[in-house]
Write a protein that holds these residues in place. Structure first.
Motif, PDB file in Angstrom:
ATOM      1  N   ASP A 168       0.867  -1.175   0.000  1.00  0.00           N
ATOM      2  CA  ASP A 168       0.000   0.000   0.000  1.00  0.00           C
ATOM      3  C   ASP A 168       0.907   1.229   0.000  1.00  0.00           C
ATOM      4  O   ASP A 168       1.403   1.658   1.035  1.00  0.00           O
ATOM      5  CB  ASP A 168      -0.903  -0.021   1.231  1.00  0.00           C
ATOM      6  CG  ASP A 168      -1.947   1.083   1.217  1.00  0.00           C
ATOM      7  OD1 ASP A 168      -1.727   2.097   0.524  1.00  0.00           O
ATOM      8  OD2 ASP A 168      -2.978   0.932   1.899  1.00  0.00           O
ATOM      9  N   PHE A 169       1.137   1.775  -1.185  1.00  0.00           N
ATOM     10  CA  PHE A 169       2.101   2.865  -1.315  1.00  0.00           C
ATOM     11  C   PHE A 169       1.672   4.109  -0.549  1.00  0.00           C
ATOM     12  O   PHE A 169       2.515   4.865  -0.066  1.00  0.00           O
ATOM     13  CB  PHE A 169       2.329   3.182  -2.796  1.00  0.00           C
ATOM     14  CG  PHE A 169       3.122   2.128  -3.510  1.00  0.00           C
ATOM     15  CD1 PHE A 169       4.499   2.185  -3.546  1.00  0.00           C
ATOM     16  CD2 PHE A 169       2.491   1.050  -4.112  1.00  0.00           C
ATOM     17  CE1 PHE A 169       5.243   1.201  -4.174  1.00  0.00           C
ATOM     18  CE2 PHE A 169       3.218   0.058  -4.745  1.00  0.00           C
ATOM     19  CZ  PHE A 169       4.594   0.128  -4.778  1.00  0.00           C
ATOM     20  N   GLY A 170       0.379   4.301  -0.418  1.00  0.00           N
ATOM     21  CA  GLY A 170      -0.077   5.440   0.372  1.00  0.00           C
ATOM     22  C   GLY A 170       0.260   5.289   1.839  1.00  0.00           C
ATOM     23  O   GLY A 170       0.597   6.249   2.527  1.00  0.00           O
ATOM     24  N   ARG A 173       4.163   6.032   2.353  1.00  0.00           N
ATOM     25  CA  ARG A 173       4.725   7.192   1.662  1.00  0.00           C
ATOM     26  C   ARG A 173       5.620   8.017   2.597  1.00  0.00           C
ATOM     27  O   ARG A 173       5.346   8.160   3.792  1.00  0.00           O
ATOM     28  CB  ARG A 173       3.601   8.072   1.120  1.00  0.00           C
ATOM     29  CG  ARG A 173       4.065   9.266   0.291  1.00  0.00           C
ATOM     30  CD  ARG A 173       2.896  10.126  -0.148  1.00  0.00           C
ATOM     31  NE  ARG A 173       1.987   9.383  -1.009  1.00  0.00           N
ATOM     32  CZ  ARG A 173       0.731   9.117  -0.705  1.00  0.00           C
ATOM     33  NH1 ARG A 173       0.225   9.512   0.463  1.00  0.00           N
ATOM     34  NH2 ARG A 173      -0.035   8.444  -1.539  1.00  0.00           N
ATOM     35  N   PHE A 174       6.707   8.564   2.033  1.00  0.00           N
ATOM     36  CA  PHE A 174       7.623   9.413   2.814  1.00  0.00           C
ATOM     37  C   PHE A 174       6.893  10.619   3.371  1.00  0.00           C
ATOM     38  O   PHE A 174       6.139  11.297   2.678  1.00  0.00           O
ATOM     39  CB  PHE A 174       8.788   9.863   1.931  1.00  0.00           C
ATOM     40  CG  PHE A 174       9.707  10.841   2.615  1.00  0.00           C
ATOM     41  CD1 PHE A 174      10.420  10.473   3.745  1.00  0.00           C
ATOM     42  CD2 PHE A 174       9.851  12.136   2.127  1.00  0.00           C
ATOM     43  CE1 PHE A 174      11.267  11.367   4.387  1.00  0.00           C
ATOM     44  CE2 PHE A 174      10.693  13.037   2.757  1.00  0.00           C
ATOM     45  CZ  PHE A 174      11.407  12.656   3.890  1.00  0.00           C
ATOM     46  N   ASP A 175       7.150  10.896   4.644  1.00  0.00           N
ATOM     47  CA  ASP A 175       6.522  12.007   5.352  1.00  0.00           C
ATOM     48  C   ASP A 175       7.620  12.828   6.034  1.00  0.00           C
ATOM     49  O   ASP A 175       8.146  12.418   7.079  1.00  0.00           O
ATOM     50  CB  ASP A 175       5.531  11.462   6.384  1.00  0.00           C
ATOM     51  CG  ASP A 175       4.760  12.560   7.102  1.00  0.00           C
ATOM     52  OD1 ASP A 175       5.220  13.717   7.109  1.00  0.00           O
ATOM     53  OD2 ASP A 175       3.697  12.240   7.679  1.00  0.00           O
ATOM     54  N   LEU A 262       9.885   4.496   8.748  1.00  0.00           N
ATOM     55  CA  LEU A 262      10.718   4.416   7.545  1.00  0.00           C
ATOM     56  C   LEU A 262      11.188   5.801   7.125  1.00  0.00           C
ATOM     57  O   LEU A 262      12.321   5.970   6.651  1.00  0.00           O
ATOM     58  CB  LEU A 262       9.935   3.760   6.407  1.00  0.00           C
ATOM     59  CG  LEU A 262       9.647   2.262   6.559  1.00  0.00           C
ATOM     60  CD1 LEU A 262       8.709   1.787   5.447  1.00  0.00           C
ATOM     61  CD2 LEU A 262      10.941   1.444   6.544  1.00  0.00           C
ATOM     62  N   SER A 263      10.328   6.786   7.300  1.00  0.00           N
ATOM     63  CA  SER A 263      10.699   8.157   6.914  1.00  0.00           C
ATOM     64  C   SER A 263      11.871   8.679   7.741  1.00  0.00           C
ATOM     65  O   SER A 263      12.635   9.528   7.287  1.00  0.00           O
ATOM     66  CB  SER A 263       9.496   9.096   7.076  1.00  0.00           C
ATOM     67  OG  SER A 263       8.456   8.747   6.175  1.00  0.00           O
ATOM     68  N   ALA A 286       9.447   1.675  -1.345  1.00  0.00           N
ATOM     69  CA  ALA A 286       8.301   2.534  -1.628  1.00  0.00           C
ATOM     70  C   ALA A 286       8.393   3.852  -0.873  1.00  0.00           C
ATOM     71  O   ALA A 286       7.904   4.889  -1.347  1.00  0.00           O
ATOM     72  CB  ALA A 286       7.004   1.810  -1.261  1.00  0.00           C
ATOM     73  N   ASN A 287       9.023   3.835   0.294  1.00  0.00           N
ATOM     74  CA  ASN A 287       9.242   5.052   1.066  1.00  0.00           C
ATOM     75  C   ASN A 287      10.369   5.897   0.473  1.00  0.00           C
ATOM     76  O   ASN A 287      10.526   7.071   0.821  1.00  0.00           O
ATOM     77  CB  ASN A 287       9.556   4.694   2.521  1.00  0.00           C
ATOM     78  CG  ASN A 287       9.587   5.880   3.448  1.00  0.00           C
ATOM     79  OD1 ASN A 287      10.646   6.461   3.691  1.00  0.00           O
ATOM     80  ND2 ASN A 287       8.430   6.273   3.968  1.00  0.00           N
ATOM     81  N   GLY A 288      11.149   5.277  -0.420  1.00  0.00           N
ATOM     82  CA  GLY A 288      12.194   6.015  -1.123  1.00  0.00           C
ATOM     83  C   GLY A 288      13.605   5.750  -0.683  1.00  0.00           C
ATOM     84  O   GLY A 288      14.555   6.277  -1.270  1.00  0.00           O
TER      85      GLY A 288
END
Length: 362
Positions: A168-170, A173-175, A262-263, A286-288
């Motif tokens: 679930d990429f959402g 997602r990086f924050d 992860l961010s 996916a978080n980058g």
């Protein structure tokens, strides 16, 4: 279609969180039954608006639970029963057939070379699994590796369908705001380089290997963030103390805000001895952030400089981590991971499987 998902427990874990993601994207009318331990993930699923019931088992040998589950399935007239994890397969597949359910599906999330979901593969374990497999129409393997192991175990190849876990990429997602918040919570400087591990703290994950590898690299500007709870925590804390780096190894405990954790990282390290999929590596990508892994079947066939397989020894892992620290590559997307493992597409394949199996049975 009306679908009942039966799972062994709903504490925080890869299979449990994967089920939640599937439920968030399915087009079918779905409910969940947990055999026991309706933990934090049960609360998450209920908050999403899905009914979750606890069968209330207190041991692994409650034969009467099969009959209770049979009655539950029969009373609510489910079209499909879909089981997840070993104990749910044993109880759920048998109960579904006794209830007269038309379509019975199992997902095999984790079968290793010597263990099935941290359970040693004894003759008894195998016999129960294969015996109840006679009650199912299909088994979903989350990777080609799992499919091969199932065939070696005795499951008929024609009953196996490979559908990978989805990301679930959402959700991951990086924050940037969460990055600063998490670092602030744990006293990590905003400009530090943070390598991280994430998962249940058990022996198979070999997080001790990461501590052994990274210890000589740690200082005020380089930290290790350990996210997860489990039996190995005291051992890992003692190891960090023995290396003299306890001030630079941060144990965050069990967390549900995966994207935030992860961010906060700049590098993800997966050091497992065995893996049947490797979802955490995909979530990190996916978080980058770049990832180093000792084994990850999900990355088979994907070539990207953002993820590298490394040998499972401290010296080799140390060299690769040092290279990442020196380069400080920052964040970037990996389109092939997004295309192959998006949760929407994966859930769609599962949703399509149910009516296809029903038609084949007719």
């Amino acid at each position: 279609m009306k679908v009942l998902h039966v799972i062994t427990g709903l504490g925080v874990g890869g299979a449990e969180l994967q089920l939640r993601s599937i439920l968030q994207h399915t087009r079918h009318d779905a409910d969940v039954v947990s055999l026991y331990n309706p933990g934090d993930v049960a609360a998450m699923i209920r908050d999403d608006g899905v009914r979750v019931r606890d069968l209330g088992m207190t041991s692994n040998t409650q034969v009467g639970a099969v009959l209770r589950l049979r009655d539950l399935i029969r009373d609510d007239r489910y079209d499909v029963v879909h089981t997840h994890l070993y104990r749910a397969c044993v109880y759920g597949r048998l109960a579904a057939r006794l209830a007269g359910t038309k379509t019975v599906v199992a997902t095999e999330h984790s079968i290793g070379e010597t263990h099935l979901e941290r359970r040693r593969m004894t003759l008894g374990v195998r016999a129960l699994y294969l015996g109840t497999d006679l009650c199912s129409d299909a088994t979903i393997a989350v990777s080609d590796t799992v499919a091969r192991r199932l065939v070696d175990w005795g499951v008929r190849p024609r009953k196996i369908t490979v559908i990978p876990n989805g990301v679930d990429f959402g959700r991951v997602r990086f924050d940037p705001a969460a990055r600063l918040r998490v670092r602030g919570e744990h006293g990590i400087p905003s400009n530090a380089f943070v390598a991280g591990v994430l998962g249940r703290l058990d022996a198979n994950k070999r997080f001790h290997l990461v501590i052994d590898a990274i210890a000589p690299l740690l200082d005020q500007r380089t930290k290790l963030l350990v996210v997860g709870g489990g039996a190995e925590r005291e051992r890992l804390e003692a190891l960090a103390e023995a290396h003299g780096v306890a001030d630079h190894v941060v144990f965050a405990g069990e967390r549900h805000d995966v994207a935030a954790m992860l961010s906060a990282m700049d590098l993800f390290v997966a050091s497992s001895e065995q893996e049947t999929f490797g979802l955490s590596v995909l979530e990190a990508l996916a978080n980058g952030i770049p990832a180093l892994y000792t084994t990850c079947p999900a990355m088979d066939g994907i070539s990207t400089p953002r993820a590298r397989q490394v040998a499972g020894d401290a010296e080799a892992l140390r060299a690769e981590i040092a290279r990442e620290v020196a380069e400080g590559r920052g964040r970037a997307d990996v389109p092939e991971v997004r295309d192959r493992y998006g949760i929407e597409a994966v859930t769609g394949r599962i949703d399509d499987l149910y009516p296809r199996l029903q038609e084949a049975r007719r």
